[in-house]
Design an enzyme around this catalytic site. Sequence first.
Site, short mmCIF file in Angstrom:
data_model
loop_
_atom_site.label_atom_id
_atom_site.label_comp_id
_atom_site.label_asym_id
_atom_site.label_seq_id
_atom_site.Cartn_x
_atom_site.Cartn_y
_atom_site.Cartn_z
N TYR A 126 -1.39 -0.27 10.16
CA TYR A 126 -1.59 -0.80 8.81
C TYR A 126 -0.39 -0.42 7.94
O TYR A 126 0.17 -1.26 7.23
CB TYR A 126 -2.89 -0.23 8.24
CG TYR A 126 -3.19 -0.61 6.81
CD1 TYR A 126 -3.57 -1.91 6.47
CD2 TYR A 126 -3.10 0.33 5.78
CE1 TYR A 126 -3.85 -2.25 5.16
CE2 TYR A 126 -3.39 0.00 4.47
CZ TYR A 126 -3.76 -1.30 4.17
OH TYR A 126 -4.05 -1.63 2.86
N SER B 228 0.86 -1.19 0.00
CA SER B 228 0.00 0.00 0.00
C SER B 228 0.89 1.23 0.00
O SER B 228 1.98 1.21 0.59
CB SER B 228 -0.89 0.01 1.25
OG SER B 228 -1.51 1.28 1.40
#
Length: 264
Positions: free
Chosen positions: A173, A159
Amino acid sequence: MTASMNLTTDQQGVTDGREHRHAGKTALVTGGARGIGSGIVRRLAAEGAQVTFTYASAKPEADALEATVSAAGGDAMGIQVDSADRAEIRDAISSIVAREGRLDVVVSNAGGGTLKPVQELSDEEIDRMIAVNIRGTLDTIRFAAPHLQDGGRIITIGSVTSTHFPNDISSLYGMTKGAIASLVRGMSRELGPRGITINNVQPGPVDTPANPASGPAGDALRATIPVGRFGTVEEVAALVSHLAGEEGAYINGASLDIDGGYSA
Ligand code: NDP
């Protein structure tokens, strides 16, 4: 005039290349029943690969995806595997290799997590995110690598949040996705001599069940994306297909952002 004569030479080349790009290859996509993973499954299968994909809970979506791919003339099979379960990953990879006799492309896509400030995350939420995103990716790669053909391909889905923090809810995350980027960079040294490349695709906002463009955060997020829209699973799948193909052979150890400029 035949249908192909209506195409320019370039268009014919692209069309032919796409049809045959992954013919004869065997691919594994983790977390393939929904979202980005399902786009990757459809794309690799459309380009000739035999695709096995894993899912955690989405059995109906997995069955539907098998049927869609089959109706389009492709070959995809879903198996239930929890990416947080080391033994399940090891067994799944062994069974694919035993059944297909080879493994050419591995896409470690399964992942996600709870977006909250670190202080608000429970022990369970923290452990789960680390187990799926970091350990699950590592286990998928290390159990698959010995079976990969020379010239094989490993692609992780990280990501842009590995380095880009536009809010106060993405720290953990982002940490897990940063770990994936580091692992990929380092392992390019281990696998390159076998002609195997490993790369990390880093999406920005992509329209999926986990991050719907029509969801409550959609408009606010869209306003921060220079191209003014979420990405599509097909756009991510196209990049994965390129990395998995012959043309991607000199890209190795890279983290490639696909985010419409979101992290610029
Ligand atoms: P979705 O939630 O739509 O899909 C996630 C997929 O991963 C599902 O098929 C799910 O399976 C599977 N999965 C989750 N946990 C496990 C597990 N423990 N074992 C096996 N499979 C699992 O998410 P996206 O498609 O949006 O995300 C896919 C990847 O892309 C993730 O790694 C995510 O972090 C990354 N990403 C997504 C972005 C976005 O905006 N959408 C942006 C940046 C990165 P099941 O349905 O069976 O539970």
